[in-house]
Design an enzyme around this catalytic site. Structure first.
Site, short mmCIF file in Angstrom:
data_model
loop_
_atom_site.label_atom_id
_atom_site.label_comp_id
_atom_site.label_asym_id
_atom_site.label_seq_id
_atom_site.Cartn_x
_atom_site.Cartn_y
_atom_site.Cartn_z
N ASP A 27 -7.49 26.98 67.73
CA ASP A 27 -6.58 26.05 67.05
C ASP A 27 -5.84 25.16 68.03
OD1 ASP A 27 -4.93 27.85 68.27
OD2 ASP A 27 -4.00 28.63 66.46
N SER A 78 1.17 36.41 71.46
CA SER A 78 0.18 36.51 70.39
C SER A 78 -1.25 36.56 70.92
CB SER A 78 0.31 35.33 69.42
OG SER A 78 0.16 34.10 70.10
N HIS A 110 -4.53 29.22 70.59
CA HIS A 110 -5.07 30.59 70.65
C HIS A 110 -6.56 30.57 70.97
CE1 HIS A 110 -1.45 30.79 68.04
NE2 HIS A 110 -1.21 31.85 68.80
#
Length: 243
Positions: free
Chosen positions: A196, A24, A199
């Site tokens: 967070d 991601s 990320h």
């Protein structure tokens, strides 16, 4: 002149590419202020930057996908650099996140397997950059987990073991490596690099973009700008300039 005729007269445009392969953190890299977008901006008119980030993926899954992304017959020749950026999911705690967790030894073996595959399709070690997972800010990530009804499913010390394994694989295989886990923690408050806890924040994206460019610049600095500057095009005979 018909387009088909123009195409027949001109040389095929060879447009190099950089492939960003990861989870991601790579998938999100083309968002506003993302590190992939920054790289693409630097390389516009020189090569394409291709985002092959797959949110949630680990190296066990990635090694199955890579041969479908880059093959000797279709894309290896034009690939001037590949980043392999996994570990944030592999390092998830087995008891709390067994779906994404990959044991440390297997993680290292999977990275080696992907490097060996790239070499088998003539992408040499000097065109490969491994990137370690970033550090984990546990308190921030725990809030994310709790909001979903889960317990904290990662810890920074474990992530560090995977980062060290990634660095060792790079040494063993002769590739370049960007040790994001170590570099980010040189700043005592590394949480500012993370949005967070896991990320990247805007600051983290900028940090990664700068660190990666320092490694890519020497590999890509010789790439020419593709097609002439518009002022250099002969407007009375553009075929002479463009074909």
């Amino acid at each position: 002149m018909a387009l088909a005729e123009a195409g027949a007269r001109g040389r095929l445009l060879f447009w190099p590419r950089v492939v960003l392969f990861g989870d991601s953190i790579t998938e999100f890299s083309f968002q506003e202020n993302g590190w992939g977008a920054s790289l693409a901006e630097r390389l516009v008119r020189k090569c394409d930057v291709v985002n092959r980030g797959l949110s949630g993926y680990n190296t066990r899954w990635a090694k199955l996908i890579l041969p479908r992304l880059i093959t000797k017959s279709t894309s290896a020749e034009s690939t001037v650099a590949v980043t392999i950026f996994f570990g944030a999911n592999d390092s998830a705690l087995k008891d709390l996140n067994p779906k994404q967790h990959v044991p440390l030894e297997e993680y290292a073996a999977n990275l080696k397997s992907m490097i060996q595959y790239l070499k088998s399709v003539d992408i040499t070690e000097d065109r490969i950059i491994l990137i370690t997972p970033p550090p984990l800010q546990e308190s921030a990530w725990e809030k994310e987990c709790l909001a979903k009804g889960d317990k904290l499913n990662r810890c920074n010390a474990t992530t560090g073991e995977y980062a060290q394994a990634c660095v060792q694989v790079a040494r063993d295989c002769g590739t370049d490596v960007l040790d994001l886990w170590t570099l980010m923690q040189k700043n005592q408050d590394f949480s500012s690099y993370l949005s967070d806890g896991l990320h990247l924040s805007t600051k983290g994206n900028s940090f990664l973009a700068a660190q990666l460019w320092s490694r890519l610049e020497k590999k890509l600095s010789a790439l020419p700008s593709l097609l002439p500057y518009w002022r250099d095009v002969d407007h009375t005979n553009p075929e002479a300039s463009l074909l």
